[in-house]
Structure formats: structure tokens, C-alpha cells
Design a protein around this motif. Sequence first.
Motif, PDB file in Angstrom:
ATOM      1  N   GLU B 319      43.457  36.573  35.868  1.00 47.71           N
ATOM      2  CA  GLU B 319      42.160  36.245  36.796  1.00 47.71           C
ATOM      3  C   GLU B 319      42.233  34.959  37.061  1.00 47.71           C
ATOM      4  N   SER B1171      36.887  34.522  43.589  1.00 47.65           N
ATOM      5  CA  SER B1171      37.631  35.109  42.383  1.00 47.65           C
ATOM      6  C   SER B1171      38.515  36.060  42.746  1.00 47.65           C
ATOM      7  N   ARG B1173      41.760  38.920  41.079  1.00 54.03           N
ATOM      8  CA  ARG B1173      42.282  39.517  39.850  1.00 54.03           C
ATOM      9  C   ARG B1173      43.365  40.179  40.315  1.00 54.03           C
TER      10      ARG B1173
END
Lengths: 473, 1174
Positions: B319, B1171, B1173
Motif C-alpha cells: 500500500e 492512495s 494498493r
Amino acid sequence: MKKITYLIAIGVTILFSACNKFTEITPKGVNLLSTVDQLDLLLNYNYGAQTFFKFDDLGVIVNDHYPYTVNVPVAISSPTKTLNYAYLTYDESVDRATLTPSDDRYAGMYNIIDNIDNVILSKADAASGNKAKAAQLKAEAYIQRAYFHYLLVNIFAKAYNATTSANDGGIPYVMDNDISKQNTKVTVAEVYKDILADINAAFALNSLPDVNVNNMRVGKGFAYAVQARVLLSMGDYANALIAANASLAINSNIQDLRPEATLGFAGFVVRAPLTPPDNLFYAASDVAGPLFMSFTPEFVATYFEPGNLFNNTYPAGAMYPAANPLAGIPNSELWFAQTFSTNMGGLCTSDTYFAKAECLARRATGTDLADATAIVNTFRQYRINPAVYQPLPDATSTAQAMGYVMKVTQAENYATYKNFFDIKRWNTETAYQQTITRTINGVTYTLKPNSPLYIFPFPQNAIAYNNSLTQNY
Amino acid sequence: MRLTTIILFAAFMQVSAAGLAQNVTLSKHNEALKNVLKELRRQSGYDFVYSESLLEKAIPVNIDVKEMPIEDALKRIFGDQPINYNVQDKTVVLTLKAATIQIKSTAATDDIEVHGKVMDDKGVALSGVTVTVKGTGRKTSTNAAGEFSIPVQANSDILVFTHIGMESIEVRVGENKDLTVTLKSTTTLLNEVKVNTGFQSIKKEQMTGATVTVSSSELEQRYQPNVLNNLEGRVPGLVTYNGKTEIRGVSTLQASTAVLIVVDGLPIEGSIADINPYDIESVTTLKDAAAAAIYGARASNGVIVIVTKKAKEKRTVVEFATDVSVTAKPNIDFHLVSPSQQVDLESSYWNYDYLSGKVTGAVDNTTNQINLGSAITPVQYAWYQYAQGNISQTQLQSQLNAFKKNNFRQQYKDNAMLDDVLQQYNFAIRTNTDRLNSSIVVNYKNDNTGIINGYNKQLNLFYKGTYTVNKWLDINYGINTVIGMTNASNSDFAGSPYNEPDYQQLVAPNGSHVLYTTNDYNQYNTLTENNPNLQSLLVNHLDELNLDRIKGRSTNSRYYVNMNVKLLPGLTFNPYFQYENQQSTTSAYSEQNSYAYRLLTDLYSSRTGTDPNYSYSDLLPTTGGMLATTQRTGDYWTARGQLNYNHDFGKNSLSVIAGTEFRQQHSSGTDGLLLGYDQQLQSQSTATVDFNALSQQTIPSLVAPGYQLSSVYQNLANKIGVIRDTTNRYASFYANASNTYDHKYTIFGSLRKDYANLFGLDAKFRGRPLWSAGAGWNVHNEEFMSDVHWVNFLKLRASYGVTGNINPFANSYLTATTGTTNPLTGLPIATIANPANPYLTWERTATLNIGTDFTLIAGRLSGSLDWYRKKGTDLFANKLLDPSEGFSNYTVNNASMLNNGLELSLNYKWFNPQVRNAFGWSTLVIVSHNNNKITSVDQLATSPLAKVEGSNAGQENPSIPSSYTAGYPVNSLFSFQYKGLNAEGQPQWLKADGTLTTLALSASDMSAVAYSGQLDPKNNIAVTNIFQYKGFNLNILMVYYGGQSLRADAPDVYEAPEFGAMPSYLLNSWTPTNTHTNIPGYGQYVPPAAVPSYYLGYSDAFVRAGDFIKIRNAVLGYNLPLATARKIGASSVNVHFQLNNPKALWLKNNDGIDPETGGAPLPTSYVFGLSVRY
């Protein structure tokens, strides 16, 4: 199952004691009062800068002086009836208790008793260190505890009177420092009994030094002086004389003011706070006392003989060289000698000398009356300008000798509690009762010998939390 | 469908964290599946989740395997079963297998083939999801990759996706034949079925206390560096206002008000601000006694339990997230006069002072002040020159006009201040294999602190893991280190733009730094400038921001290990150990050329001889500067042993824990000082300094004779010292038990006994038992509710219990303070500062809580409602005493307090989108109401001023607020009743007898002091609206805080202009012609008599209502389509933009005062985030 229950029970018990043990630790960085040396530090208290060693209001009541920096006519004419009004006009109807939310003297002296004396007395035996030193600390604490209770009982209760004191309400005699236990008021007789017991306990330890470490620590000279003053208050003149002599055997110094009369020293009379050799124990509100005290014309006229060096103004004396700007009474005088440190709350050799003189005057056998007169003359000689000094002739009666003693005592003891205490004490005897009068702007106010004004009210913040504290007047 | 009828936990399957065995050995013939599962569980520690009805469809099992991996054994067991299984973590969820064969047989020839993928809200593929064509019997289920394909007849057909533990959704086929469907876990189902109290995980069904759990998916909706701020608007009853966090109001007067923070099971000493916001799995707030009493003596202020993330999927997940937040420079002109107004204000005064003839000796006075080194403003000097005839009126005017063109604050804002940029980066690698679950998390934060040369950096490293040793032992461990580095201005003045007249120039047009003086000195006294033996006292803010810096460095480390040992069926043992170490150092370096050091050396310079043959001497080194350092260390450890027992018998489900905890806190530190320190040369000359000589100085002999050297010396001496080495120890044991009958009725009880070294010579007060009891009723599980379909979940609960609190400063030991000396004898003194107080005990807070949790209308509406009554007794407060006890007051358990409140949480889904392209809208409303009142306390204030100040300056214990009053809130404001200005412009106040006075009130006027509100908000409402459409989502948090007040903008009396910024209220001050004002006159019109100090500041007229409505933040986010994300190898990508604190929507006060700052509005900030992942 039973086994398991037992096991659990044992386990829990072990846990309980483990928790207790785990949380027993000694904090760092604080004085734990567990060694003699740690306890010793408590007695280094600065008795020389405590506001509660200022006895202004006592002096106002016996008409030594006016209230501190108060304009007297304004205080009397103001619609608000203050404590000063009550003291100035001897108005017994003023509700002094309500006007006393707190009392510095009450709080301050009990603070010393609880947090110095009682702490030492409760911890010294268990403290590690020099056992002889521990015994000395305890003896010092006993004497202090006796002395400060002696001051408190004379302020907040009637003077000791052998016939009534068993019923006269006194003060709490505090011998523990347990805040959860109420300090119950006991009778005057009990207070004096406890005071004597403490003094005897101190002597029984036989560890007080003849000469104290410094003049804010207790030595034998002070211990005997306290004993002499207490016995004097109880009318036990024979034993008071023994105690006074014991003290004088250790310290008989008297401050001689005469050099200052001729030299005009620093402009004003000089006395150091701590170090004068005639100090037995020094305690005062500050080192510059009694700066700005306004003497009443009555006091000056009655007690300051011509040539009294205190009564001089610059360059040799203590008084403000112009009209008193503070009191509003034109012919009053203002003390202006910042260089003179009066021992307001402690004892000096004058107190043992005067106790001795009074005991001699009362015994009046052999050379007693001449000896008493000699003591009085010594003090007069040291206080009066040599140019005008004349010795008093030897007294020929107890009454005459007492008259000498009472006058010289009063002249010496302004700005302390002592004049108030002595007058209150003498008032218990018909022969020596005084009715005090003062005249302000043509009005004369009278203080009867049995006036309740001689007894101070317990402060509100004490009464509210101690139901044994009923007023003693 | 009522969920609990399909989820029945097998009696023996309640162990929270099961062990794991690689291999199983089974030999069963025609055995019921149920018994086989039982055996599997016993051997492997896996839990199985299924409904009783499902098992009825199971066929008997024949299996004979030895040491077979469990995955293979499961495959073999379920191969023939009409049942699908799905392994999540250590839980196996069983569902009915869709009969794919049947589908094929009924498939129509004209079918359209729809295919797609089903995932959970974390993007994890879901296998075994049942996909049904609505209205037909046609169904299938997803494969291990979450993929499905099913034929439909028309675009208008609707597909229904159902999966255990997930919300069922319906999707219209439409044109798109490649569907991506996301199923959300239902709040009452598997994922969140448990509430983590730090001591145990309790099934929601069994919970009787008031708790709120916020999950990472909610927290991640917006960026907040401190997780506490992220809880705003999510937890009813938790209010963070002006930096103070309270759960259900204040519950103590003198003890700690800090909320207890528990991370991964144990309370931590470190700050919650240091917890990595990206690494939080859930935050649970324990509010009532039933939830918190297990924390005993530390739970009075509520407990926040944080669980950090761990790997979930059986693979390695990477992540990455970053957020950059930019905060605009604050408004530094708020309620201050402009440069030109200030020139005029000053001119009007100096004109009067020098030229009106009403002030005698003004010019001489100024001459004297210049020589003394007093502060002189440039405008004053211009008028002084004019008054002496040194300059003409024209010259004066042109000087004044030139001043008006300067703007010190603006130049400061432009040259010294920066937009505050806070960057935060987070990188995590999580792995989950059969035996090892581990995470490495690195977080880096850098804040430029909004001013040049400043920074605040933090590196947070966390390695944690769970290792499964064998089927009866798991070990959890972790190492977390947070390294902080700060750099800030150490100057007394350079960090502020308010200490120079605003018409002063900071930077000349050519860019050079202008030199001027501070209010310590004046530039018209040239003694220091023309004398090589003295240091110049001219200064520039920007220079000082370079020359006088304080750097800080801190390292907070936390190490923990705990184990889960399965002793017997249902019985586990958990030992825990945690060690924390905190180290922090600061070094403040005032360089040789810094103003602070130049001034210091000048103050201690002296000269002898006669002009011009002076010889100079310095008491301080004149080469090198000054380095003041501090060092603090803290060591803390906690050890806990706990037994857990779970057993189901009949319809009862029993859960018991018991344990013991030992804990030690130890802190110490030192402060040091080097004089004549040169960082480059690494030299210093402290040993040459005669500190005794320094301490003897009273006033400077050359420069600034107004300085009190005793306080300057005290400042220096205070830089050397010892921080008292302090150790505190706590021990406790605790137990709780709960039993649920028939999934309907739960009773709960807990008991804890705490010991601390802080208290109690008297053993009976040392350990105090704290307890709680609760009951819960799952109404929806009752038979009579089976027909009430709109109720999905309805729980009623009630609890009562007692928690505690401590005051570490109250001590029952008799100790004396040291360090002072009797000035007459020169001997050291010890003083008894506090009485021996063996009766000290824990504060008690008894909380009654009644509440309900509900989910209605097919999950559309959910929420909770709680009412509480929190009664604090034995609270530490000052008790008044007969002074013959040696003290007139002391601290003991002597006050009581009551907090009443109501909390509501409502979540309504207006549109519940099932696919990415659908429109969704939900609203969350949080309401918190708290009524706080002291019910008994000794009134300590002895004067009106002491009461309004709330401080006991001069009293025995000045730190204890004297404003505490029975019948009023803890943080009350008491004020003088200001009645404006009289005809002479003199401020006047109401006395107790109803008359007005211009003088200070006396003790008999206590009743004239009026209550003017409380500092803490009474009501807090937060509304969160979430919109989503086509991968976009918009999250808007709006907050209301009400019922609180604050003091702001209270005027001072300005007899003359001050050196520095001046407030704008002066423009409306009293003059003989401007009498309709509350502001006392300025300069020549100052009130004729002295205004009593602090009376204006504590007047009711300057208490403002603090109510406001603001949009706290709005976040616009976009989740990249999966296909796009896949192109960069990611499983999800999110970009977002967040706006914080735009202009307030509504303020109750009319002066534009932001109650959250007491002045200018909170600056708006913008966050850009990403973000990813993998």
C-alpha cells in the motif's frame, strides 16, 4: 472443586499482597523526614519574615499606638464599623467575629506547631541518624510548641486565673498532625498544664544546648525564659524566679542604646534582626519593624521618660522628624527607624529580667526590692540619654516596685505582644488593674479591665470547620 | 431474512483467535458433516460459520486422510456436498452451492451472457457469492477469482447478489454485460460482529455497553494527521473542542482529564498524535461503565481503543498513500489598526503630550527615557523632534506620511511566513502466510510549520507480526519507533509580527533587512551603536529567525509481545508485555550575533574609569553564544496476564475473562546551559562565568537601566536543573463475565481492583474495587418480532458501573519541599507543603447508561440512541480546614459532579448504489448533548477577582481554580457586571447592593459576580453527507457546536501608545464627543481615575457566544476503475482533494470572532491525496 476453590483463594491472596508490595515505593526528590538531618531542616524556618508575628492590633487595644498607617479620625467617623473602629473606640458591641474571616496569627502559629513541632515530635524517634541530635530537635520542638500555644492562649482566651481557669474556655492544644482529627478546644487550665508538660518534657530530654545554634533556634536560655513567662502568667512567682535566674545565668546581655545617643549613628537607632546578643529567640514580621508605627500621645507621655532615646528624632532616635503624616492625629509620633529590628514575636533577656524584677517585687524579702529597682534602673540607664538620666530610688514597697517594673516594661515592649499580655495578666489582680483611656478629637474612650476586647475572636474559617470552637468572650 | 437465524455459531466455536494446524488427520465413515467440522476445528483451530438449515442439506461424509493440508481436506470434504466454503482468515464460511447444472438445463436459447466479478469493499475477490436472476430460479455462484457468468433474457433483468456476511444487492443488467459488483459487509455481520475492548473481543450481540466503532474504511474517507480529529462527527459523545478531547463531558476537577488510549490491547504513554493514521484498522470508543470499567481507575474520562491493521488476504499486499496539505497563512491583521491608523492614533496622542501644554515636562521626560533606553516609537520620536523645533511641521508630516506607507505585518507575512505545507507519506507491506502474518509500515511526515527555517519532521516505523507456532500457540509482537525532529524560533519576539509598530519597515525596497529596536531599548540612544565594547541592540525579525533557534529531537519506541495460548477447549491464556521508551532532547542555540545574547552581554557589561579612559568588563563571555539544552527520559512497562474462558451450554453462551496487570511509569530529566558556546568551533567558556557575581547584579550599569537583573539571572539559572526522577506504579486485577441466553438476553458484570503507589498510607484506601453490570435484550430475535420485517436489528441495553480516576499530584505521604534557604541564617529550609493525608482514594465516577442500537428498513436506517447520567463523587478538590490543623485547605476527595447527556447517531441511505455507476447518497447525523454541573465543592475564592480569574494567586495552592462553584459547570466563566462608562468616561461595575462603582469590588460584593456561560460546548451536531457516482465520491462534514462562551476582544486602557501592534477597538474609544461606547478613552481621554486591574478583561460585556456552524471539510475523491488500476498493476487507486475549514457558515457572535481561535478565523487548508494498493 474444593481444591480449585482453595487454589483460587490462595492465588488471589498472593496477588493482593503482590499488588500491595509492588506499589510500595519511595519517591525521590522530596524530603521524606526520615532522618534526623532531614528533620533538622524544618527548624530552619524563617521566623523573621512572617506577617503573623506582627501584633499591631494588640498594641492598639492597650493604646500603645494607632492602627498601622490608618487615618484615625476617618476610621472612627466612617459609616462602616471596622475592627480598627472597635479597637480605637473600645466599642464592645461591634461583631468582631464576623469581621474576622481569617486570622494570620491563628493560622501561622498553628502551622508552626503542626508542621514543624508535631512533625518532629512524631518522627524523631524513628528517624535514623544521631540520636543525641534527635533528642535535641525534640526538645526544641517541645519548647516551641509550648511557647506558641502560650501566645495563642493569651490572644484568644482569658488570662490565666487560678480560680476560674479550669472553667475558662481556652484553645485547642494541638499535639498531633492528623488533619482528620478535630482539634478540640480545652480549658485555659488544661492549656497551661499542657504547656508546662511540654516544657518539662523538653528539659527531661536534657539535650538542649546552653547557647542556641542561632537566634531562630531554641537553646536553654530561651527554654528557661519561656518557663519563666508561663509561670509568671500562672502566678507561680517563686518558680518563675528560679526559671528567670536560670535563663539569665546563660544570657544576661542587654542592648545599650547610649552610644547611639552621642554618635548619632546612622541617623536612627540601630538593632540587627537576628544577631543581637540579648535575643533569646527572634521572631518578627520583617526586619524593618515597627516602621510607620504611630504612637499615641498617651503612650509617649506615660511611658517614654524625658531623654528616652527611642523617642528622639533624627539624628539619634527613632521618630519621624516632622508631623506624623499618617494617623491624622497631630500630636502623635511616627516610628521611622528602618534600621531597628524589634523582636516582635520572640523573647529577649529583657523578658527574663522583667520577670525576675516582678517576682522580686512581689516576694519583697531581703534585698528583693532593691534588686528589682536595680534591674529597672539598668534598663532606664541604657535607654535614656546620659545627660538627663537619673536613677530611681530603691523601692520601699511591693506596690512601688511593681509600679517601676510595670512602667519600664511598657516602655520597652511596644510593637510586641507583651504589653497586651502583661496588662491582661495584671488585670486579673485588683491591685494592678488598669483602666485604659484614649482621647481623640476631644472624645475619650475607655477600656475596662475586664473588657471582652482583651480576647480575640476565633476566625470564621476556623469556627466553620471546628465545632468545638466557641468564642471565649 | 433475519441474520442471526442463518448465522449460528457452533457451541464450541467461540474461541476468538483460533490456532492453525497445517495438516489434519481424519478417518470418518458416513459421519454427519457437523461432526466432521467439529473434528476439523479441534485439529486445526479453524472456525466454521453456517446455518443449521444449511447443514440439514449436507450429505454424510466419508473421508480417510492422514496429515493432509487442511485446504486439501476441505476440498475433499466439500467436493460432494451441495455446500460451498470460503476461507476468510481463520474462519470458514459455508454457503449453499448454487446448482449450476440446473441453470444450464433451464437456460433459454435466446439468453444474453452476462459476466463479471464480485469483490468486497476492499477490492478482494469474493468467491461463493450467489448470483440469481430475479424472478427466475436461475442462479450461479462466483468462482475462486470472484468471477461469474450467467445467461439472462433481457437487459431489464435484475441480478441479485447474495453472500453471507454481505449486504445483498440487486443490479439491473443494462447495456453493460461486464459487471463489476462490490458487496459491502453488513454492519451487524461477520466483519464487525465483535467489539474490541482491548481486553477482549465481544460479540455485538453480547455487548451491553455503549461503544462506537469506526472502521478504517470510514476513517480513510478523509485525511487527518491526528486520528482524534478524524473522529469528529463520527462518535456521539466524543467532543474535541479547542484542542481538548472529552468523552461525555469533564468528569474531574484536579485529576487527569486525558482520555485513555489503548493500542493493540494495552494503554500507551505516547501521544495519540503519533499514531500513524494510515495504519488504523478500527477505533472503538468506550463510553459507559459497562464498556470501560474493565480499565478501572483510568477509565473515568472514557477509553479509545485503537487496533492497527494487519494483513488479511493470503498474499502480499503493498500500500502506498500520500497526502499533502497546504494551509493558508492566517489573518494577522484581525482586529488591529492599519499602519496609517496607527500613525494617526499615535500622532493624536503625541500632539497632545508635547504640544497641548497640558502635560508638563513631556519633552524632558522623553529625553530622559531615551537616555534610559526605554522603548520609543518612531512616531513619538518624530513628534519629539518637532516639539523641540529640530524639524519643521512639513518634515514631520513627510516623516509621518512615509511611515504610513510601511506595513510591518504584511512584510512579515510575505517574508517570514509560509503557507504551511504538511506532507505525509505512508508505505506498507503486509504478508499473510499460513504461519506468519506480518506488516512493515513506514510513515514520514514533514511540516514546514508555516514560518521560514522551521520544520517538524516525523518518521514512524512499525514492524509487527503474528506467528503461529502450533495449533495452540500464537505470538504477536511489534516494534514501533517514532522519531521526531523539530526546528523552531527560540527568539522571544521574532516569531511574532505584533511586537513592532505596524508602520515599521521590515525589509527595505532594495531587499535589505531594516534594523530597528525591540521594546527593550530605543534606537535613538546610540551608546551601544558607537561603542566597540558593547554589542549593538539593533535587530531585524528575519535575522533573528536565523540566529536564535531551538531544535528538538524525540524518539518514542514501543515494543510489545503477547501470546494466545489455548490451554483447554474454551480456555485460553494471554500474557502481554509492553515496554515504551521516550527520549527527547531540545537544544536552544542563541548565536553570538543573536539579539538575545547581545542584549544579555550588554546587560552584564560595566565600565570603570572616567571618560574617555573607560575600561570595560563583561560578566558573560562575548565570544560565542548560548546553548540551553533539555533532556527528558521516560520508561514505561506494562505486564498483563489474562485467562479467557468461553463455553456454550444449552442456549447459554458464557464468556469469562480474568487477569492481572502491573505497570510502571518512570520519568526523569536534566537541563543544562553552555555560555560562550560556538557551534562551529565546538568551544565554550561556561567555566569562566562567575554565577555568584551574576546573581549579585540588580540593575545594569550601562544599558537599559530599567531591566531587573534578578529576573534575567533567574531565567539563566532556570536553564540549569534537574527534572525530578519520578516513579509511579500501578497494579490491578480484574475479571468480567457475560452470558447470553438464546441470542436474546445478555447479562454482564465486571470487577476490577486497582492499586497505586500514589495513595493511601491506610491500606483500606489503597485498592478500591470498581465494578459494572449491564444487561442487553436483542429484541429482533424474539418470536413476536419475526413478522416485523422492517426491523433488522433492535437491541435495548442498560448498564451501571463505577470507574475511577487519580490525581498523581495528591500525595498521602508527609513530605517536605526542599531547595530554599533561610535568608537570615543562610541555612537550608524544609517546609511541609501538604499535610499527611492517608485518606486519599480514587475518584469514583458512576455511570448509568440506557441505550438502543437499531437497523431498520433493510439496513437503510441504522443508528443508536443513548442516555447517560454520570455522577462523579470523591473527586479531588480542596477541602477547607480549621487552620489549627496546620493548613487552611488541602486536596482530598471532596467534590462531586454530574454529567447528563443524550447521544444520537442516525445513518440513512437515501440511495444505496450497488454498482459503480449508480448514484448513492447517505447521511450520517451525530448529536451529542452534555450538561455538566458541579454538585458540591468548597468555595475557595475569597474575593470577586479570585472568582472571575479562577486562580488563587497568593493562596496556598494557586494552581487550583477558585472559580469552581456548586451548581455550575466545571469550566464556568464568572464575570464582573460591566455597566459601561460614566459621564467622565470612567468604567463602572455593579456592586452587590445594586449601585455602581468605579473601584474594585470587595469580598462583600461576591454576589455581584455573575455567571456568564461555560467554556465547553453543550451541544454538538455533526452531519456527514456522502454522495457517490461513477467512482466519484463527495464527503461533506458540517458541524455545529453550541452552548459555549468565550472571552474575546476585552479592551485594555491605553494611557499612551504602546510599542507594537494596537487593537482596532481604540478607534471607537471614549471621547467627550464619542460617549456611546464601552471602550474606555485612549491617551488624553483615559479614565480620570485608575481602572482596577483585570476588571475590563473579566467583564461580562466581553463574553461572546461561541456557537457556530462550519463546514469542517469536504472531500472529493475518485476511485479509478479497476481496469485502469490494473494497468499499473494496482488493485485500487484513489485520488482525492479535501478542503478544510472554509469560512464559517454562521457565527453567533457579531464580531466575526472564531470561537475556535478566540480571534481570526481558522485558516483554510487544502489537501491533495493519493492512495494506491497493489
